[in-house]
Design an enzyme around this catalytic site. Structure first.
Site, PDB file in Angstrom:
ATOM      1  N   LYS A 131       0.868  -1.183   0.000  1.00  0.00           N
ATOM      2  CA  LYS A 131       0.000   0.000   0.000  1.00  0.00           C
ATOM      3  C   LYS A 131       0.899   1.225   0.000  1.00  0.00           C
ATOM      4  CE  LYS A 131      -4.433   0.985   0.348  1.00  0.00           C
ATOM      5  NZ  LYS A 131      -5.559   0.281  -0.227  1.00  0.00           N
ATOM      6  N   GLY A 172     -24.157   3.686   2.002  1.00  0.00           N
ATOM      7  CA  GLY A 172     -23.202   4.108   0.976  1.00  0.00           C
ATOM      8  C   GLY A 172     -23.654   3.667  -0.395  1.00  0.00           C
ATOM      9  N   GLY A 197     -22.148   4.709  -3.332  1.00  0.00           N
ATOM     10  CA  GLY A 197     -21.086   5.191  -4.233  1.00  0.00           C
ATOM     11  C   GLY A 197     -20.849   4.176  -5.337  1.00  0.00           C
ATOM     12  N   VAL A 199     -19.390   1.212  -5.413  1.00  0.00           N
ATOM     13  CA  VAL A 199     -19.762  -0.182  -5.111  1.00  0.00           C
ATOM     14  C   VAL A 199     -21.249  -0.262  -4.763  1.00  0.00           C
ATOM     15  CG1 VAL A 199     -19.389  -2.166  -3.601  1.00  0.00           C
ATOM     16  CG2 VAL A 199     -17.449  -0.749  -4.261  1.00  0.00           C
TER      17      VAL A 199
HETATM   18  P1  NAD Z   1     -17.247   5.766  -2.963  1.00  0.00           P
HETATM   19  O1  NAD Z   1     -16.444   6.888  -2.432  1.00  0.00           O
HETATM   20  O2  NAD Z   1     -17.584   5.703  -4.424  1.00  0.00           O
HETATM   21  O3  NAD Z   1     -18.649   5.694  -2.168  1.00  0.00           O
HETATM   22  C1  NAD Z   1     -18.790   5.871  -0.796  1.00  0.00           C
HETATM   23  C2  NAD Z   1     -20.219   6.356  -0.556  1.00  0.00           C
HETATM   24  O4  NAD Z   1     -20.414   6.386   0.873  1.00  0.00           O
HETATM   25  C3  NAD Z   1     -20.504   7.765  -1.078  1.00  0.00           C
HETATM   26  O5  NAD Z   1     -21.735   7.784  -1.772  1.00  0.00           O
HETATM   27  C4  NAD Z   1     -20.546   8.604   0.208  1.00  0.00           C
HETATM   28  O6  NAD Z   1     -21.430   9.726   0.085  1.00  0.00           O
HETATM   29  C5  NAD Z   1     -21.070   7.590   1.191  1.00  0.00           C
HETATM   30  N1  NAD Z   1     -20.795   7.914   2.604  1.00  0.00           N
HETATM   31  C6  NAD Z   1     -19.711   8.488   3.139  1.00  0.00           C
HETATM   32  N2  NAD Z   1     -19.867   8.617   4.470  1.00  0.00           N
HETATM   33  C7  NAD Z   1     -21.069   8.084   4.776  1.00  0.00           C
HETATM   34  C8  NAD Z   1     -21.803   7.905   5.987  1.00  0.00           C
HETATM   35  N3  NAD Z   1     -21.340   8.329   7.165  1.00  0.00           N
HETATM   36  N4  NAD Z   1     -23.032   7.316   5.917  1.00  0.00           N
HETATM   37  C9  NAD Z   1     -23.537   6.921   4.732  1.00  0.00           C
HETATM   38  N5  NAD Z   1     -22.883   7.055   3.558  1.00  0.00           N
HETATM   39  C10 NAD Z   1     -21.673   7.641   3.589  1.00  0.00           C
HETATM   40  O7  NAD Z   1     -16.489   4.432  -2.491  1.00  0.00           O
HETATM   41  P2  NAD Z   1     -16.598   2.975  -3.114  1.00  0.00           P
HETATM   42  O8  NAD Z   1     -15.543   2.782  -4.142  1.00  0.00           O
HETATM   43  O9  NAD Z   1     -18.015   2.670  -3.440  1.00  0.00           O
HETATM   44  O10 NAD Z   1     -16.126   2.086  -1.872  1.00  0.00           O
HETATM   45  C11 NAD Z   1     -16.967   1.904  -0.743  1.00  0.00           C
HETATM   46  C12 NAD Z   1     -16.207   1.154   0.337  1.00  0.00           C
HETATM   47  O11 NAD Z   1     -15.806  -0.124  -0.161  1.00  0.00           O
HETATM   48  C13 NAD Z   1     -14.925   1.840   0.807  1.00  0.00           C
HETATM   49  O12 NAD Z   1     -14.744   1.556   2.185  1.00  0.00           O
HETATM   50  C14 NAD Z   1     -13.840   1.143   0.012  1.00  0.00           C
HETATM   51  O13 NAD Z   1     -12.595   1.172   0.678  1.00  0.00           O
HETATM   52  C15 NAD Z   1     -14.393  -0.263  -0.040  1.00  0.00           C
HETATM   53  N6  NAD Z   1     -13.904  -1.036  -1.188  1.00  0.00           N
HETATM   54  C16 NAD Z   1     -14.120  -0.588  -2.449  1.00  0.00           C
HETATM   55  C17 NAD Z   1     -13.677  -1.338  -3.515  1.00  0.00           C
HETATM   56  C18 NAD Z   1     -13.914  -0.884  -4.939  1.00  0.00           C
HETATM   57  O14 NAD Z   1     -13.739  -1.700  -5.854  1.00  0.00           O
HETATM   58  N7  NAD Z   1     -14.337   0.339  -5.169  1.00  0.00           N
HETATM   59  C19 NAD Z   1     -13.008  -2.564  -3.302  1.00  0.00           C
HETATM   60  C20 NAD Z   1     -12.830  -3.006  -1.990  1.00  0.00           C
HETATM   61  C21 NAD Z   1     -13.280  -2.223  -0.939  1.00  0.00           C
END
Ligand code: NAD
Length: 360
Positions: free
Chosen positions: A83, A185, A187, A189
């Protein structure tokens, strides 16, 4: 590598530190290269405590790189765990400064000669990685126009969806249209996961701090109910799916939550082992995060294979990544819960023990 400092930390392969363009500090932590090059994203992050920001960044990068080793093992991939963290400031960078910063980060990665492969993470973008790719080939998660396989999030969502179906069928034993799921969330995912769950007929509740994300979901699908973020721990749900932040289940809420299962993509969902064991003692099922959110890593691994010369079409690489993701999520859950049922130890602890033993 005279401008790169090396740190030896017990349990980690090596930690490299370098001052990047503009005086920003970059740290690359290599937890393990036993199974292959250490892959893990680059976080560009500011730490609130100004005086302790280096110590906080180091703590973060060490913990995250170990998590990547476990995730690679969980995904049965020939990769190690690494990382990077670049310690940012509160202000936004001008585009030319940002470009120079990521060029210097690309040089840093290149100097490690392929033992570390970088990717996008919190605070970095596909655009930043494009700049990095001008300086090193050891970068993944690039857009399709640059020979990458695009956004890994839809594949991560497929893995989590597979896990939700498995837990529903094997452990909750309820028809899907009677299972209530709170998605935290929406976002990259969460929005993909929502689509799969909706098509499968689950009863879905949504929560996000972004009004726009909620509005988009309510406009797109019928019968969703919005739960304000400050009410998520007061209501009862069959499944809570955290897809936003880490440490969402912690010592302040673990005794009061009323979910039957926790199954989501967020990294480091549970504060520590003690909190994890409390969940188990309360018979709340927890699907260990890295055992089910490995889809994105699986996709970028297949992208890396193409980059280093594997002869295969991009479509084929994507299809293989999706099939391997589903297969490994199910394999992990079967193995973890077989032991949980015998021992009553938390799945979080069991998963770490399994990954450690697969590493040997
Ligand atoms: P993202 O930033 O696209 O989405 C996160 C979402 O969470 C956003 O819509 C944000 O507004 C919302 N959010 C933030 N704080 C919040 C709260 N207190 N309550 C409710 N919603 C809240 O991120 P992502 O890529 O969708 O990833 C989501 C999680 O999954 C992260 O923890 C990331 O580390 C983990 N993850 C993602 C991937 C990937 O492929 N993108 C892979 C493994 C793990």
């Amino acid at each position: 590598m005279s401008d790169i400092k090396e740190l030896d930390i017990h349990g980690w392969s090596k930690v490299y530190i370098k001052e990047l363009y503009g005086g920003f500090i970059g740290i690359i932590s290599i937890h393990s290269t036993k199974r292959g090059p250490a892959l893990g994203g680059c976080r560009f992050y500011h730490y609130d405590n100004h005086k302790a920001k280096f110590a906080l960044a180091l703590e973060d990068v060490l913990r995250l790189s170990r998590g990547m080793t476990y995730k690679a093992v969980a995904g049965n991939l020939p990769l190690g765990g690494g990382k990077a963290v670049i310690v940012s400031e509160f202000y936004e960078l001008k585009p030319d400064v940002r470009r120079s910063l990521f060029e210097s980060f690309g040089d840093f990665v290149e100097k490690l000669k392929g033992i570390y492969i970088t990717a996008e993470d919190i605070g970095t973008t596909v655009e930043d990685m494009k700049i990095v790719s001008e300086r090193t080939k050891h970068v993944v998660g690039l857009s399709e126009s640059l020979g990458g396989l695009g956004d890994p999030s839809p594949v991560t969502a497929i893995g989590v969806f597979t896990a939700i179906n498995w837990i529903t069928e094997k452990l909750l034993g309820k028809p899907k249209n009677k299972v209530s799921i709170l998605l935290q969330g929406l976002g990259k995912v969460g929005s993909n996961l929502l689509e799969h769950l909706y098509n499968e007929g689950y009863r879905i509740y949504i929560s996000d701090v972004s009004p726009k994300a909620i509005e988009n979901a309510l406009n797109k699908y019928n019968n969703l109910e919005y739960i304000p973020p400050d009410e998520i721990f007061d209501r009862e749900f069959d499944i809570f799916s955290p897809n936003a932040l880490g440490k969402v289940i912690n010592s302040s809420n673990v005794d009061k939550i009323r979910y039957k299962a926790i199954v989501g993509a967020a990294n480091n969902q549970i504060e520590n082992y003690e909190v994890a064991q409390k969940l188990q003692d309360r018979s709340i099922i927890y699907a260990p995060d890295y055992a089910i959110n490995l889809g994105g890593l699986t996709l970028v691994y297949y992208e890396y294979e193409l980059r280093i010369g594997k002869q295969r079409s991009m479509e084929e690489a994507k299809e293989i990544a999706i099939e391997k993701t589903k297969e490994n999520v199910i394999k992990n859950l079967e193995e973890i819960f077989e032991i949980v049922n015998r021992t009553n130890k938390s799945p979080a602890i069991i998963a770490d023990e399994i990954m450690e033993s697969r590493l040997k």
